[in-house]
Scaffold this motif. Structure first.
Motif, PDB file in Angstrom:
ATOM      1  N   LEU A 102       0.831  -1.203   0.000  1.00  0.00           N
ATOM      2  CA  LEU A 102       0.000   0.000   0.000  1.00  0.00           C
ATOM      3  C   LEU A 102       0.866   1.254   0.000  1.00  0.00           C
ATOM      4  CD1 LEU A 102      -2.665   1.507   0.214  1.00  0.00           C
ATOM      5  CD2 LEU A 102      -2.630   1.116   2.693  1.00  0.00           C
ATOM      6  N   GLU A 103       1.942   1.242   0.788  1.00  0.00           N
ATOM      7  CA  GLU A 103       2.820   2.410   0.857  1.00  0.00           C
ATOM      8  C   GLU A 103       3.462   2.710  -0.491  1.00  0.00           C
ATOM      9  OE1 GLU A 103       5.572   1.673   3.994  1.00  0.00           O
ATOM     10  OE2 GLU A 103       4.022   1.693   5.556  1.00  0.00           O
ATOM     11  N   SER A 104       3.720   1.674  -1.303  1.00  0.00           N
ATOM     12  CA  SER A 104       4.353   1.907  -2.603  1.00  0.00           C
ATOM     13  C   SER A 104       3.392   2.554  -3.598  1.00  0.00           C
ATOM     14  CB  SER A 104       4.888   0.593  -3.179  1.00  0.00           C
ATOM     15  OG  SER A 104       3.891  -0.146  -3.837  1.00  0.00           O
ATOM     16  N   ILE A 105       2.102   2.261  -3.459  1.00  0.00           N
ATOM     17  CA  ILE A 105       1.120   2.771  -4.417  1.00  0.00           C
ATOM     18  C   ILE A 105       0.369   3.985  -3.897  1.00  0.00           C
ATOM     19  CG2 ILE A 105      -0.814   1.301  -3.653  1.00  0.00           C
ATOM     20  CD1 ILE A 105       0.061   2.069  -7.329  1.00  0.00           C
ATOM     21  N   LEU A 106       0.392   4.216  -2.593  1.00  0.00           N
ATOM     22  CA  LEU A 106      -0.417   5.272  -1.985  1.00  0.00           C
ATOM     23  C   LEU A 106      -0.168   6.657  -2.572  1.00  0.00           C
ATOM     24  CD1 LEU A 106      -2.619   5.653   0.144  1.00  0.00           C
ATOM     25  CD2 LEU A 106      -0.825   6.152   1.816  1.00  0.00           C
ATOM     26  N   PRO A 107       1.097   7.029  -2.887  1.00  0.00           N
ATOM     27  CA  PRO A 107       1.309   8.366  -3.475  1.00  0.00           C
ATOM     28  C   PRO A 107       0.601   8.560  -4.809  1.00  0.00           C
ATOM     29  CG  PRO A 107       3.379   7.461  -2.677  1.00  0.00           C
ATOM     30  CD  PRO A 107       2.378   6.350  -2.634  1.00  0.00           C
ATOM     31  N   VAL A 153      -4.948   7.754   4.033  1.00  0.00           N
ATOM     32  CA  VAL A 153      -4.765   6.682   4.987  1.00  0.00           C
ATOM     33  C   VAL A 153      -4.603   7.275   6.383  1.00  0.00           C
ATOM     34  CG1 VAL A 153      -2.262   6.588   4.668  1.00  0.00           C
ATOM     35  CG2 VAL A 153      -3.469   4.582   5.530  1.00  0.00           C
ATOM     36  N   ARG A 154      -5.286   6.666   7.348  1.00  0.00           N
ATOM     37  CA  ARG A 154      -5.171   7.044   8.748  1.00  0.00           C
ATOM     38  C   ARG A 154      -4.999   5.777   9.558  1.00  0.00           C
ATOM     39  NH1 ARG A 154     -10.031   8.941   9.741  1.00  0.00           N
ATOM     40  NH2 ARG A 154      -9.606  11.102   9.137  1.00  0.00           N
ATOM     41  N   LEU A 161     -14.371   2.640  -2.947  1.00  0.00           N
ATOM     42  CA  LEU A 161     -12.978   2.327  -3.248  1.00  0.00           C
ATOM     43  C   LEU A 161     -12.149   2.017  -1.999  1.00  0.00           C
ATOM     44  CD1 LEU A 161     -10.632   2.015  -5.249  1.00  0.00           C
ATOM     45  CD2 LEU A 161     -10.275   4.493  -5.103  1.00  0.00           C
ATOM     46  N   PRO A 162     -12.227   2.819  -0.918  1.00  0.00           N
ATOM     47  CA  PRO A 162     -11.424   2.471   0.266  1.00  0.00           C
ATOM     48  C   PRO A 162     -11.712   1.074   0.807  1.00  0.00           C
ATOM     49  CG  PRO A 162     -12.223   4.728   0.441  1.00  0.00           C
ATOM     50  CD  PRO A 162     -12.928   4.114  -0.733  1.00  0.00           C
ATOM     51  N   SER A 163     -12.985   0.692   0.885  1.00  0.00           N
ATOM     52  CA  SER A 163     -13.307  -0.644   1.402  1.00  0.00           C
ATOM     53  C   SER A 163     -12.905  -1.734   0.422  1.00  0.00           C
ATOM     54  CB  SER A 163     -14.804  -0.748   1.718  1.00  0.00           C
ATOM     55  OG  SER A 163     -15.586  -0.554   0.554  1.00  0.00           O
ATOM     56  N   LEU A 164     -13.007  -1.467  -0.879  1.00  0.00           N
ATOM     57  CA  LEU A 164     -12.567  -2.448  -1.879  1.00  0.00           C
ATOM     58  C   LEU A 164     -11.059  -2.662  -1.792  1.00  0.00           C
ATOM     59  CD1 LEU A 164     -14.668  -1.303  -4.993  1.00  0.00           C
ATOM     60  CD2 LEU A 164     -14.912  -3.467  -3.756  1.00  0.00           C
ATOM     61  N   LEU A 165     -10.312  -1.582  -1.588  1.00  0.00           N
ATOM     62  CA  LEU A 165      -8.862  -1.703  -1.452  1.00  0.00           C
ATOM     63  C   LEU A 165      -8.484  -2.461  -0.187  1.00  0.00           C
ATOM     64  CD1 LEU A 165      -7.704   1.844  -2.625  1.00  0.00           C
ATOM     65  CD2 LEU A 165      -7.052  -0.327  -3.683  1.00  0.00           C
ATOM     66  N   GLU A 166      -9.148  -2.169   0.915  1.00  0.00           N
ATOM     67  CA  GLU A 166      -8.822  -2.859   2.168  1.00  0.00           C
ATOM     68  C   GLU A 166      -9.103  -4.355   2.038  1.00  0.00           C
ATOM     69  OE1 GLU A 166     -10.664  -0.954   5.481  1.00  0.00           O
ATOM     70  OE2 GLU A 166      -9.248   0.723   5.461  1.00  0.00           O
ATOM     71  N   ALA A 167     -10.237  -4.701   1.423  1.00  0.00           N
ATOM     72  CA  ALA A 167     -10.547  -6.121   1.212  1.00  0.00           C
ATOM     73  C   ALA A 167      -9.522  -6.760   0.292  1.00  0.00           C
ATOM     74  CB  ALA A 167     -11.949  -6.257   0.628  1.00  0.00           C
ATOM     75  N   HIS A 168      -9.097  -6.014  -0.700  1.00  0.00           N
ATOM     76  CA  HIS A 168      -8.084  -6.513  -1.628  1.00  0.00           C
ATOM     77  C   HIS A 168      -6.792  -6.860  -0.891  1.00  0.00           C
ATOM     78  CE1 HIS A 168      -5.185  -6.571  -4.957  1.00  0.00           C
ATOM     79  NE2 HIS A 168      -4.503  -5.642  -4.311  1.00  0.00           N
ATOM     80  N   VAL A 176       3.296  -0.659  -6.914  1.00  0.00           N
ATOM     81  CA  VAL A 176       4.067  -0.302  -8.100  1.00  0.00           C
ATOM     82  C   VAL A 176       4.992  -1.464  -8.431  1.00  0.00           C
ATOM     83  CG1 VAL A 176       5.768   1.270  -9.088  1.00  0.00           C
ATOM     84  CG2 VAL A 176       3.973   2.168  -7.588  1.00  0.00           C
ATOM     85  N   LEU A 177       4.826  -2.037  -9.625  1.00  0.00           N
ATOM     86  CA  LEU A 177       5.698  -3.131 -10.073  1.00  0.00           C
ATOM     87  C   LEU A 177       6.921  -2.499 -10.725  1.00  0.00           C
ATOM     88  CD1 LEU A 177       3.176  -5.766 -11.512  1.00  0.00           C
ATOM     89  CD2 LEU A 177       4.377  -5.813  -9.332  1.00  0.00           C
TER      90      LEU A 177
END
Length: 563
Positions: A7-12, A18-19, A110-117, A136-137
């Motif tokens: 998540l940290e790699s893609i968050l920017p 994120v909290r 989207l936030p809940s979909l990402l967390e479930a992912h 990020v690959l």
């Protein structure tokens, strides 16, 4: 935890915040999206002009309004032109009454979909211990990401609303992901009276809006995987490494079967095959700009491919990108400026055991405008290794390990009881004792060392004039290179679509002659190198096939109807 690192790699590059351990939308964004989700009577968003004002407000709430985050200047005109002037009033009413609220709801989730992912990502898809979470690959780091079609829908809805941050994408060599340039170019072409250009841009947008109409009506439930494939420049066992010229010259791998199609399209082929995307090094090329050739069209009719542009930086010479499971939503006619959306497509491809549609697309970028340099050995190696990287199945490297070992390490002699390699049996060979004479490889049957590999994987290659056309590649050269790479990658067959290019009129005849003489990859490669050397020095101006055909015997020439 690994999912937090991902998540940290893609968050920017994501619009969400994120909290602690939770993803969320700012309260102003939630309020605006809830208003949009209730329909135009509540949000007052019932025209393209007002829609873009709503988009601007959302971006401001996400702190994306400063100068470095500005959208394309003509984008507001493009949204207004398309939704207010182009489409029928009934279609506009449906779009603003049903689709926009549906997209707003999807973005809210989207936030809940990402967390479930992230909770379900690592080790998913039957690959125990393999990371599959959205991240990020990075270049030179092979990896795979699995995304549900629903999550892709939410991400692409963010693209439509231009919610992704722009700053720093260039520093990571990431392509455009917001849709502002797609609409901006439509406006520019329309205002400049370039009718054919504005029509193809308009029809690209029709494909995208049709996709949104489909998913808002019935959300698909499958999975799409995005994989960065790398052939390391340095030997890295057990992975395949980047082959040198000597490897190709000494390959005893039999050539796979090849079938030539003078008509038809790669995406319509019926066999289970890896379908080649004639890619730009930036995935998607000009799909979200003004481009409208092979790659861009594929991204319009299979819009889920666009999601890969979010997290896949540009490809290096030893990299390829494989995408499995992208659904096709649209039909089309034409090409380039004649491209037209021609209605809904119901994708009837079945699902694999991982929930992915059985559509495999491999993005490989050819050299752009190589001119005469394409006949140099360095360029030949670059192109054949790029194709090999795409065609090679790295996940089954236990089968292929000997294929990439030095000859000194192992020479396995296995008697073969097969009806020859010409019927598509995926075989690999190893050997060291060959003699080059007059540009041709002479070999004795007892020196052929053949290792059988698993026959269960019967996935071939479907391709065409990769790197030709606008990229300026030689069609005969590129066709031969792809055939060699497919054979060396142990693919059982290659289906080649010529798209009516005259230079390839004899491709079927030449390839069948080569197969009838049981040439190996090494033999054909050495002939290609010999020809290319002569072409580079000006000793010949003939195409490869015409250069090759005069060396045939009279009877062979008569069989090929050669004058």
């Amino acid at each position: 935890m690994e999912d937090r690192v991902d998540l940290e790699s893609i968050l920017p590059y994501l619009p969400v915040m994120v909290r602690s351990t939770s993803l969320f939308w700012p309260s102003q964004v939630v309020e605006a999206l809830k208003a949009l989700s209730r329909g135009p009577h509540h949000s007052r968003v019932d025209t393209g002009e007002v829609l873009f004002l709503a988009i601007s407000d959302l971006r401001q709430s996400l702190s994306l309004s400063h100068s470095s985050e500005r959208l394309a200047s003509s984008a507001p005109d493009g949204y207004a032109l398309f939704f207010d002037d182009l489409i029928f009033r009934a279609d506009a009413a449906k779009w603003f009454g049903d689709v926009v609220p549906g997209l707003a709801n999807l973005i809210l989730r989207l936030p809940s979909l990402l967390e479930a992912h992230y909770q379900n990502s690592d080790g998913s898809g039957g690959r125990e211990g393999v990371k599959t979470g959205l991240r990020v690959l990075e270049s030179q780091e092979p990896g795979i990401v699995f995304l549900s079609q629903e999550l892709i829908g939410a991400l692409l809805a963010c693209s439509f609303f231009c919610l992704f941050p722009i700053t720093n994408r260039g520093l990571k060599h990431l392509p455009t992901i917001n849709f502002d340039h797609l609409f901006a170019w439509y406006s520019c072409f329309f205002r400049s009276l370039y009718e054919s250009y504005s029509e193809k841009q308009e029809n690209k947008i029709k494909c995208i809006t049709h996709y949104f109409e489909r998913i808002c009506s019935c959300m698909p439930v499958g999975v799409v995987s995005f994989e960065r494939k790398v052939l390391p420049f340095e030997h890295c066992s057990p992975c395949a490494s980047y082959p040198k010229a000597d490897f190709w010259s000494k390959s005893f791998t039999p050539l796979c079967s090849i079938k030539i199609y003078r008509a038809g399209l790669i995406e319509d082929q019926s066999c289970e095959a890896l379908e080649v995307d004639f890619a730009n090094k930036y995935l998607g090329g000009g799909a979200l700009h003004r481009g409208c050739v092979q790659e861009e069209i594929r991204f319009m009719i299979n819009p889920e491919l666009i999601a890969g542009m979010l997290f896949l930086p540009s490809m290096a010479d030893n990299e390829a990108i494989e995408i499995v499971g992208a659904e096709r939503f649209s039909n089309y006619t034409g090409y380039g400026s004649s491209f037209r959306f021609s209605g809904d497509n119901v994708d009837r491809k079945g699902l694999d055991s991982l929930g992915r549609r059985r559509t495999r697309i491999i993005a490989i970028d050819a050299l752009c405008s190589p001119g005469k340099k394409q006949f140099g050995l360095e360029c030949l190696l670059r192109e054949i290794n790029k194709a090999l990287c795409g065609f090679f199945d790295q996940s089954r490297s236990w089968q292929h390990q000997r294929l990439f070992q030095d000859e000194e390490l192992s020479r396995t002699r296995i008697d073969q009881d097969v009806k020859g390699p010409l019927h598509g049996a995926p075989l690999t060979t190893l050997g060291t004792n060959e003699e080059i004479l007059g540009g041709q490889m002479i070999r004795s049957s007892e020196e052929k060392c053949i290792q059988h590999v698993d026959h269960q994987d019967q996935i071939g290659i479907a391709t065409g004039n990769w790197g030709c056309g606008a990229f300026g590649g030689d069609p005969e050269l590129k066709a031969t290179i792809q055939w060699l790479a497919a054979s060396q990658a142990l693919r059982p067959f290659i289906s080649y679509y010529t798209f009516g290019v005259g230079a390839l009129d004899t491709l079927d005849q030449v390839t069948q002659w080569i197969l009838s003489h049981e040439w190996t990859v090494g033999e054909l490669w050495n002939m290609l190198v010999d020809y290319s050397s002569q072409r580079l020095t000006g000793e010949t101006n003939l195409g490869f096939f015409r250069w090759l055909l005069p060396s045939l015997s009279t009877s062979d020439a008569m069989m090929l109807d050669v004058p």
